[in-house]
Design a protein around this motif. Structure first.
Motif, mmCIF file in Angstrom:
data_model
loop_
_atom_site.group_PDB
_atom_site.id
_atom_site.type_symbol
_atom_site.label_atom_id
_atom_site.label_comp_id
_atom_site.label_asym_id
_atom_site.label_seq_id
_atom_site.Cartn_x
_atom_site.Cartn_y
_atom_site.Cartn_z
ATOM 1 N N LYS A 4 9.529 54.784 58.099
ATOM 2 C CA LYS A 4 8.987 55.388 56.880
ATOM 3 C C LYS A 4 8.050 54.396 56.210
ATOM 4 O O LYS A 4 8.135 53.181 56.452
ATOM 5 C CB LYS A 4 10.104 55.822 55.930
ATOM 6 C CG LYS A 4 10.983 54.713 55.400
ATOM 7 C CD LYS A 4 12.023 55.272 54.425
ATOM 8 C CE LYS A 4 12.928 56.294 55.089
ATOM 9 N NZ LYS A 4 13.809 56.967 54.139
ATOM 10 N N GLU A 9 13.236 54.394 47.934
ATOM 11 C CA GLU A 9 14.618 54.634 48.360
ATOM 12 C C GLU A 9 15.545 53.511 47.916
ATOM 13 O O GLU A 9 16.673 53.767 47.472
ATOM 14 C CB GLU A 9 14.684 54.805 49.878
ATOM 15 C CG GLU A 9 16.095 55.101 50.373
ATOM 16 C CD GLU A 9 16.168 55.482 51.842
ATOM 17 O OE1 GLU A 9 17.275 55.475 52.394
ATOM 18 O OE2 GLU A 9 15.115 55.781 52.440
ATOM 19 N N ASN A 13 17.817 59.181 58.446
ATOM 20 C CA ASN A 13 16.600 59.469 57.678
ATOM 21 C C ASN A 13 16.573 58.843 56.285
ATOM 22 O O ASN A 13 15.525 58.472 55.785
ATOM 23 C CB ASN A 13 16.333 60.977 57.605
ATOM 24 C CG ASN A 13 17.512 61.762 57.072
ATOM 25 O OD1 ASN A 13 18.637 61.261 56.958
ATOM 26 N ND2 ASN A 13 17.276 63.028 56.755
ATOM 27 N N PHE A 14 17.743 58.704 55.653
ATOM 28 C CA PHE A 14 17.828 58.012 54.365
ATOM 29 C C PHE A 14 19.050 57.092 54.393
ATOM 30 O O PHE A 14 20.035 57.324 53.692
ATOM 31 C CB PHE A 14 17.916 59.014 53.211
ATOM 32 C CG PHE A 14 16.638 59.779 52.990
ATOM 33 C CD1 PHE A 14 15.609 59.239 52.231
ATOM 34 C CD2 PHE A 14 16.451 61.031 53.557
ATOM 35 C CE1 PHE A 14 14.419 59.934 52.037
ATOM 36 C CE2 PHE A 14 15.271 61.735 53.366
ATOM 37 C CZ PHE A 14 14.247 61.180 52.609
ATOM 38 N N GLU A 39 7.682 54.627 50.506
ATOM 39 C CA GLU A 39 8.885 55.456 50.569
ATOM 40 C C GLU A 39 10.143 54.583 50.597
ATOM 41 O O GLU A 39 11.156 54.902 49.965
ATOM 42 C CB GLU A 39 8.842 56.351 51.806
ATOM 43 C CG GLU A 39 7.798 57.449 51.746
ATOM 44 C CD GLU A 39 7.647 58.190 53.063
ATOM 45 O OE1 GLU A 39 7.329 59.396 53.035
ATOM 46 O OE2 GLU A 39 7.851 57.569 54.136
ATOM 47 N N ASN A 91 8.410 61.249 54.715
ATOM 48 C CA ASN A 91 9.351 60.743 55.728
ATOM 49 C C ASN A 91 9.058 61.350 57.097
ATOM 50 O O ASN A 91 9.968 61.547 57.908
ATOM 51 C CB ASN A 91 10.796 61.019 55.313
ATOM 52 C CG ASN A 91 11.778 60.024 55.898
ATOM 53 O OD1 ASN A 91 11.445 58.855 56.120
ATOM 54 N ND2 ASN A 91 12.986 60.491 56.181
#
Length: 480
Positions: free
Chosen positions: A90, A98, A150-151, A94, A277
């Motif tokens: 990412k 996060e 993804n996160f 981003e 993302n």
């Protein structure tokens, strides 16, 4: 990096390791242990003891530790963001956002836990006027937190912070593609005072390590963010022991754009909520339902906007979209596009991956409601299938025809119409005047149907990760 078991950073008993690479460059970053069944058994052995040790501390002590963690994460944002961007692909912007959110989540759960009250029952039951009944919240026990790729920082915080605040023991299972940020966050938590057997982190393949952790009577709860297929397997394993289960799963969210919508805003929201993302978001806008009167204008404006999107090195501050998590993930996106084209759609922009893991924003037209991508085919990448509708009723029908029910979005100048449509959409949330991808740290995030069980967010997770005990003081009041 090593995994954390029983307060010690250790390798796998077998010595086997998993290589972690930068998905954008394919360069080696580090290795992590591929845990064995013996490693998992050792972790579970320590978990119960660690949970009791942690729960014995007063609430204000636990929340002070979590607040300290929040501050430390904020201080080390740049280091953590660089690591996150490097192992995930990412963009650095981003990643910075996060990590900032990760700090906020720890801080917010610490504050919320300090104000989580019990209840006193009213004396409305005849014959019990002299009794006092009140409730307190107690830990569930040991909670397995399965964090997706993804996160990895944000969802680490959404699971670990409330679990620890409630006095639970925590075992983290990070994604095998990018576990380094979760490991570094665990180091920070230990440095700030969380005991090393109250928080453990085990690395390895989800199909084995995840199953060994969940299919076990020594835990009490499971919090998973992942695919619906994995969630169903987790639920099946957990059911044997009636573990409490929280599942945030897949979605095929519909972004409904009516003819009276502001076109420029609709395009910006479409790009923001799908290209962010690199499209790897469970609540991304994945089906673009556009009214027939503006479909052509919207499509042309969307392609024009996407053509200006800067794709490239995730660590370059000018980059607007990075790469996918792996070549395998990029191939899966390519296969989803190919399947949709075979069903009759046309690809008018993008469509072919490059440099192994990079995938350009891809616009598909002539997509009909009967196609798989309009129903249950969740494509986890920056793909924009445009589906025409002619009335609000038709839009609602198409939006609801999927097995998923995570989030939806609506763009319309008529707020009354938008709210009416929102009330009829089968999903956990509806964003009005925006695309589907929206997550406030406080909101009860989650879906219905095959998108999961339970809700996650500062407003609700403490209740989910604790249990109510009622205390009855019998015949203590002198009433006339």
């Amino acid at each position: 990096m090593k995994m954390l078991i029983g307060g010690e950073w250790v390798n796998a008993k077998s010595g086997e390791e998993i290589m972690v690479v930068n998905p954008a460059t394919q360069k080696f970053l580090d290795t992590v242990p591929n845990a064995t069944k013996e490693d998992v058994a050792n972790c579970l052995h320590h978990a119960g003891k660690g949970q009791k040790e942690w729960a014995s501390l007063s609430l204000y002590v636990r929340t002070a530790v979590l607040a300290k963690c929040a501050d430390r994460i904020k201080q080390q944002r740049d280091e953590l963001a660089t690591l996150l961007s490097s192992e995930t692909g990412k963009t650095i912007k981003e990643a910075e956002k996060e990590i900032s959110n990760t700090s906020l989540i720890f801080k917010s759960f610490a504050e919320k836990a300090n104000h989580l009250y019990g209840q006193v029952m009213p004396d409305i039951h005849e014959g019990m006027e002299k009794d006092i009944s009140f409730t307190r919240r107690e830990p569930l026990g040991v909670i397995v937190c399965i964090v997706p790729f993804n996160f990895p920082a944000n969802l680490f915080a959404q699971k670990v912070a409330p679990a620890l605040a409630c006095g639970n023991g925590v075992i983290v299972k990070p994604a095998s593609d990018n576990p380094l940020t979760a490991l570094r966050l665990s180091e920070i938590l230990l440095e700030c005072g969380v005991p090393g057997n109250a928080l453990q982190i085990v690395t390895g393949k989800g199909s084995t390590v995840g199953k060994w952790l969940v299919d076990n009577p020594m835990i009490n709860g499971v919090s998973l963010t992942g695919s619906t297929e994995v969630g169903m397997e987790i639920a099946k394993d957990a059911a044997k022991y009636l573990h409490r289960v929280f599942l945030e799963l897949g979605g095929n969210d519909a972004f409904i754009i009516f003819e009276d919508a502001d076109l420029a805003s609709a395009v910006e929201e479409a790009v923001r909520t799908r290209a962010g993302n690199a499209g790897q978001m469970c609540c991304a806008s994945k089906r673009f339902l556009v009214h027939e009167q503006i479909k052509e204008k919207f499509t042309n404006a969307l392609v024009n906007r996407l053509s200006k999107l800067v794709i490239g090195d995730p660590l370059d501050p000018c980059t607007e979209m990075g790469c996918l998590i792996s070549e395998k993930a990029a191939i899966q996106v390519e296969e989803g596009i190919k399947h949709t084209i075979e069903q009759g759609a046309k690809c008018i922009y993008g469509g072919k991956r490059f440099n192994k893991t990079f995938f350009p924003p891809t616009v598909l037209t002539d997509v009909t409601p009967e196609m798989d991508i309009s129903k249950d085919l969740e494509v986890f990448g920056p793909v924009f299938p445009i589906i025409e509708f002619s009335s609000g009723e038709e839009a609602i029908r198409i939006a609801n025809q999927t097995k998923y029910g995570l989030q939806n979005g609506i763009m319309s100048a008529d707020i009354s119409k938008a709210i009416e449509v929102a009330s009829r959409l089968k999903s956990g949330a509806v964003v009005i005047n925006g695309g589907c991808n929206y997550r406030h740290v406080e909101m009860p995030f989650g879906g219905c149907k095959m998108s999961g069980i339970g809700r996650e967010g500062v407003s609700c997770t403490l209740e989910e990760m604790s249990q109510v005990k009622t205390y009855v003081l019998k015949s203590v009041l002198n009433t006339k």
